[in-house]
Design a protein around this motif. Structure first.
Motif, PDB file in Angstrom:
ATOM      1  N   UNK A 169      -2.057   1.885   6.360  1.00 13.64           N
ATOM      2  CA  UNK A 169      -2.002   2.949   5.347  1.00 13.64           C
ATOM      3  C   UNK A 169      -0.886   3.957   5.600  1.00 13.64           C
ATOM      4  N   UNK A 170      -0.061   3.697   6.587  1.00 13.68           N
ATOM      5  CA  UNK A 170       0.982   4.653   6.992  1.00 13.68           C
ATOM      6  C   UNK A 170       0.396   6.045   7.203  1.00 13.68           C
ATOM      7  N   UNK A 171      -0.793   6.068   7.773  1.00 17.51           N
ATOM      8  CA  UNK A 171      -1.511   7.317   8.011  1.00 17.51           C
ATOM      9  C   UNK A 171      -1.327   7.709   9.470  1.00 17.51           C
ATOM     10  N   UNK A 172      -0.537   8.731   9.709  1.00 16.98           N
ATOM     11  CA  UNK A 172      -0.215   9.171  11.060  1.00 16.98           C
ATOM     12  C   UNK A 172      -1.141  10.282  11.548  1.00 16.98           C
ATOM     13  N   UNK A 173      -2.088  10.693  10.707  1.00 11.25           N
ATOM     14  CA  UNK A 173      -2.946  11.818  11.090  1.00 11.25           C
ATOM     15  C   UNK A 173      -3.831  11.515  12.297  1.00 11.25           C
TER      16      UNK A 173
END
Length: 486
Positions: free
Chosen positions: A463-467
């Motif tokens: 998800x290209x979620x870097x959080x």
């Protein structure tokens, strides 16, 4: 904004001469997407003032920083799983810059690991990984997977939080290439990483010179390393230099063990002359106490298992000593090597005290505390993981109410626990006011187990979620500051 006025370039590796490295050109990446920017580390060398565009130019495109000569691929050999390999060298990285640390900015973990403050304004390196092919790439593509870069960021942050001497990952930039790898799903995303550490001169740097019988190069290396990294050693004193490297290596190894860390690939090209851990490949933290636990799936014999790490480091030190025989007598070199065992035990006691947040009471009492801690971890086995013990009982007696009311209260009983508690309570808490930090109000400590790493990577990959990565790094930094010895 350019580099700060405190930035002080000091490129010294070229003093060794052209036979120690090769000028190289970085890869021309299709993209440069800034993913990790470590401004806390950058501030220690005057680079936190760079704009993002300047940051990418220097750490993604590798335009030389002011006063730097440009990338140099370092030459070295090494033993890989105790098989000598003369075809090594910087195959997907290079020395990008050398610069002076701002006075007073030395990392707390480095100060504690050395037992005292190091001289201010240390010489530091900026080294890369994934920056393209070099004369030493062999059949490799000179690239780094983005997942590999994320894993290195996490490993360095966790080790620093635990007080272990480590490189710091300064930068991670995604580079837009699809990489093929045989040991993970492919194609996979690519990155280029920059690490900040005291030195990239490896045991294998000496091995290369010895392999070619170059006494003159060994003499040059001895003086270079002595003068820049171990200035207390007398000029030309190769056994004295080995003694200093043995001491630094013993400190490092002891802190790996106290952290429950397994490096995974303790080859001679992965140990350096200043006693820092770097180049994190198949690392792991112990899921629970297991002396035979290995980090690398290909370590079939358990050569670099958790409990064999001191043996592995000592073996590598003997290879370094063998190189120094070209310039020194065997007897003083042997004496220096023989100092490793006693130094390791001393450093291990000190590391356990630091991790438990208590003061020394003398050798016998400190040894009793270390022994009972290990006995408790051994008895509890899978019931108690490594890190929660040091979280629950940090600062000793001062944590009694907290530990006995926490989620592991039922586990803190039995003969092994009673012996541990008696030994712990002998020791006075070291700055128990640290327990006021919110980190110690949490029921569980920060750990870095492999399933969490895979979850963090899955968020990025799918998800290209870097959080999740950002949040983990924030929590690790909170742990570092809560436990900090400074």
């Amino acid at each position: 904004m350019p580099v700060s006025p405190e930035y002080r370039p000091d490129p010294r590796f070229s003093d060794l001469g052209p036979e120690f490295g090769d000028s190289v050109a970085p890869a021309d990446f299709p993209e440069t997407i800034l993913r990790i920017r470590n401004d806390r580390a950058a501030a220690t060398v005057g680079l936190a003032t760079l704009t993002d565009a300047e940051w990418i130019a220097h750490f993604g495109r590798f335009q030389p920083l002011p006063g730097q000569p440009g990338p140099i691929a370092m030459r070295y050999h090494g033993h890989q799983f105790r098989t000598y390999n003369p075809d090594l060298g910087d195959g997907r990285g290079f020395l990008a810059a050398q610069l002076r640390e701002i006075p007073g900015a030395q990392a707390a973990s480095d100060r504690v690991a050395s037992g005292s403050a190091q001289p201010e304004s240390r010489l530091l390196d900026l080294g890369t990984k994934g920056s393209g092919t070099t004369p030493w790439s062999r059949s490799g593509d000179g690239r780094l997977t983005l997942k590999g870069g994320v894993r290195e960021v996490l490993a360095a942050a966790m080790l620093e939080a635990q007080g272990v001497p480590t490189c710091r990952i300064l930068s991670l930039i995604e580079t837009g290439e699809d990489l093929e790898r045989g040991d993970e799903p492919s194609p996979t995303r690519s990155a280029v990483m920059v690490r900040l550490q005291h030195s990239h001169i490896r045991f294998g740097t000496f091995q290369r010179a010895a392999f070619f019988g170059r006494k003159d190069q060994i003499e040059t290396l001895v003086e270079h390393v002595r003068g820049l990294y171990h200035p207390a050693v007398a000029e030309g004193d190769a056994p004295g230099l080995l003694t200093a490297i043995v001491a630094a290596s013993a400190r490092l190894t002891a802190r790996w063990v106290a952290a429950g860390f397994v490096h995974g690939v303790l080859n001679t090209d992965n140990l350096n002359v200043t006693g820092e851990s770097f180049d994190y490949g198949p690392w792991r933290w112990l899921p629970f106490y297991d002396p035979a636990f290995t980090a690398a799936y290909f370590d079939q014999s358990g050569l670099y298992a958790f409990a064999r790490q001191p043996e592995a480091v000592f073996w590598n030190l003997t290879q370094l000593a063998g190189c120094l025989k070209l310039v020194a007598d065997v007897e003083p070199l042997t004496e220096a090597l023989n100092g490793f065992g006693p130094a390791y035990i001393r450093e291990l006691r000190a590391a356990f005290l630091e991790r438990l947040g208590v003061r020394s009471l003398g050798e016998a009492a400190d040894q009793r505390l270390m022994d009972t801690t290990l006995a408790l971890l051994r008895e509890k086995g899978e019931a108690i993981r490594w890190e929660p013990l040091f979280h629950d009982w940090f600062a000793g007696f001062s944590s009694s109410a907290r530990a006995l009311a926490g989620p592991r209260a039922k586990d803190w009983q039995g003969k092994a626990f009673d012996a541990f508690r008696f030994a712990l309570f002998e020791h006075e808490p070291d700055r128990p006011e640290r327990l006021e930090d919110p980190v110690f109000a949490r029921p569980d400590p920060e750990e870095l187990r492999i399933d969490e790493v895979e979850t963090i990577w899955a968020s990025i990959d799918t998800a290209d979620d870097w959080s999740p990565l950002s949040e983990k790094l924030v929590r690790l930094e909170a742990t570092r500051t809560a436990r900090s010895p400074s």
